[in-house]
Design a protein around this motif. Structure first.
Motif, PDB file in Angstrom:
ATOM      1  N   GLU A  33       0.830  -1.208   0.000  1.00  0.00           N
ATOM      2  CA  GLU A  33       0.000   0.000   0.000  1.00  0.00           C
ATOM      3  C   GLU A  33       0.866   1.261   0.000  1.00  0.00           C
ATOM      4  OE1 GLU A  33      -3.272   2.493  -0.016  1.00  0.00           O
ATOM      5  OE2 GLU A  33      -3.358   0.313  -0.150  1.00  0.00           O
ATOM      6  N   ARG A  36       2.337   1.821  -3.464  1.00  0.00           N
ATOM      7  CA  ARG A  36       1.360   2.348  -4.434  1.00  0.00           C
ATOM      8  C   ARG A  36       1.059   3.814  -4.154  1.00  0.00           C
ATOM      9  NH1 ARG A  36      -1.077  -2.291  -3.074  1.00  0.00           N
ATOM     10  NH2 ARG A  36      -2.842  -1.208  -2.117  1.00  0.00           N
ATOM     11  N   VAL A  60      -8.719  -0.965  -2.781  1.00  0.00           N
ATOM     12  CA  VAL A  60      -8.331  -2.285  -3.253  1.00  0.00           C
ATOM     13  C   VAL A  60      -9.581  -3.106  -3.525  1.00  0.00           C
ATOM     14  CG1 VAL A  60      -7.181  -4.442  -2.625  1.00  0.00           C
ATOM     15  CG2 VAL A  60      -6.109  -2.251  -2.094  1.00  0.00           C
ATOM     16  N   MET A  63      -6.760  -8.822  -4.463  1.00  0.00           N
ATOM     17  CA  MET A  63      -5.327  -8.959  -4.259  1.00  0.00           C
ATOM     18  C   MET A  63      -4.972 -10.439  -4.250  1.00  0.00           C
ATOM     19  SD  MET A  63      -3.086  -7.470  -1.075  1.00  0.00           S
ATOM     20  CE  MET A  63      -3.264  -5.761  -1.547  1.00  0.00           C
ATOM     21  N   SER A  90     -10.512   0.904 -13.086  1.00  0.00           N
ATOM     22  CA  SER A  90      -9.581   0.174 -12.221  1.00  0.00           C
ATOM     23  C   SER A  90      -8.201   0.062 -12.859  1.00  0.00           C
ATOM     24  CB  SER A  90     -10.111  -1.221 -11.894  1.00  0.00           C
ATOM     25  OG  SER A  90     -10.067  -2.071 -13.025  1.00  0.00           O
ATOM     26  N   VAL A 110      -2.507  -6.654  -7.657  1.00  0.00           N
ATOM     27  CA  VAL A 110      -3.461  -5.852  -6.890  1.00  0.00           C
ATOM     28  C   VAL A 110      -4.329  -5.056  -7.856  1.00  0.00           C
ATOM     29  CG1 VAL A 110      -3.735  -4.118  -5.078  1.00  0.00           C
ATOM     30  CG2 VAL A 110      -1.733  -5.644  -5.061  1.00  0.00           C
ATOM     31  N   ARG A 111      -5.637  -5.286  -7.804  1.00  0.00           N
ATOM     32  CA  ARG A 111      -6.567  -4.482  -8.597  1.00  0.00           C
ATOM     33  C   ARG A 111      -7.138  -3.406  -7.684  1.00  0.00           C
ATOM     34  NH1 ARG A 111      -8.199  -4.233 -13.467  1.00  0.00           N
ATOM     35  NH2 ARG A 111      -7.696  -6.414 -13.945  1.00  0.00           N
ATOM     36  N   VAL A 112      -6.959  -2.164  -8.117  1.00  0.00           N
ATOM     37  CA  VAL A 112      -7.433  -1.009  -7.361  1.00  0.00           C
ATOM     38  C   VAL A 112      -8.538  -0.349  -8.171  1.00  0.00           C
ATOM     39  CG1 VAL A 112      -6.758   1.207  -6.377  1.00  0.00           C
ATOM     40  CG2 VAL A 112      -5.164  -0.704  -6.322  1.00  0.00           C
TER      41      VAL A 112
END
Length: 138
Positions: A33, A36, A60, A63, A90, A110-112
Motif C-alpha cells: 500500500e 502504491r 483495493v 489482491m 480500475s 493488486v486491482r485497485v
C-alpha cells in the motif's frame, strides 16, 4: 507509460514481525500500500486533494499474493509497483518485495478500483489523472 517499475524502500521493524523476527503476513499488505501511494505521489497525484476535488478515491478491489521467502527483522527491502492493466475504473498493479541482493520474497497482483465515495460505486478514472500517461496504451 512509465517504462521501469517504481521502487520504494522499506526497512523491517519489530512492529512488522512476529515474536521470532519474521515479517507477519499482513505487514506485506502495508508495504504494498505504501509503495502504491508513493507511486501516485511520484506521478504528481495528491490523493487527499484528488478526493476533495472529485469525491473519488482508490480502493483495493482484489489482491493475490505469493509468499516465496520470509523477510526478517531489520531487512532492507524494495517494493516495486508496475501497471499491468488500466481499465476505465480500475488499475491492475504487479508488485513485488525483495531484498537488496535481488532475492524476491513476495509477489502480488493488486486491482485497485476508482470509487465515488458518496455513492460507494465504481467511477471512471479521470483521463488526465497522471500527466503524460495514456491509459489506452496499457
Amino acid at each position: 507509460m512509465p517504462t521501469a517499475p517504481f521502487t520504494w524502500p522499506v526497512r523491517v521493524y519489530w512492529e512488522d514481525t512476529d515474536a521470532g523476527g519474521v515479517v507477519y503476513h499482513a505487514s506485506y499488505l502495508r508495504f504494498f500500500e505504501r509503495a502504491r501511494s508513493e507511486w501516485l505521489r511520484a506521478q504528481g497525484v495528491d490523493q487527499l486533494a484528488f478526493k476533495e476535488a472529485t469525491g473519488l478515491a482508490f480502493m483495493v478491489r482484489s489482491m493475490e499474493l505469493d509468499f516465496l521467502r520470509p523477510a526478517l527483522l531489520d531487512d532492507e527491502l524494495s517494493v516495486t509497483v508496475a501497471i499491468q492493466e488500466w481499465r476505465a475504473a480500475s488499475i491492475l498493479f504487479g508488485q513485488a518485495i525483495g531484498r537488496a541482493d535481488g532475492t524476491e520474497l513476495v509477489r502480488a497482483q493488486v486491482r485497485v478500483a476508482c470509487v465515488d465515495l458518496r455513492r460507494m460505486r465504481p467511477a471512471p478514472i479521470p483521463a488526465d489523472l497522471i500527466p503524460g500517461l495514456d491509459p489506452s496504451k496499457t
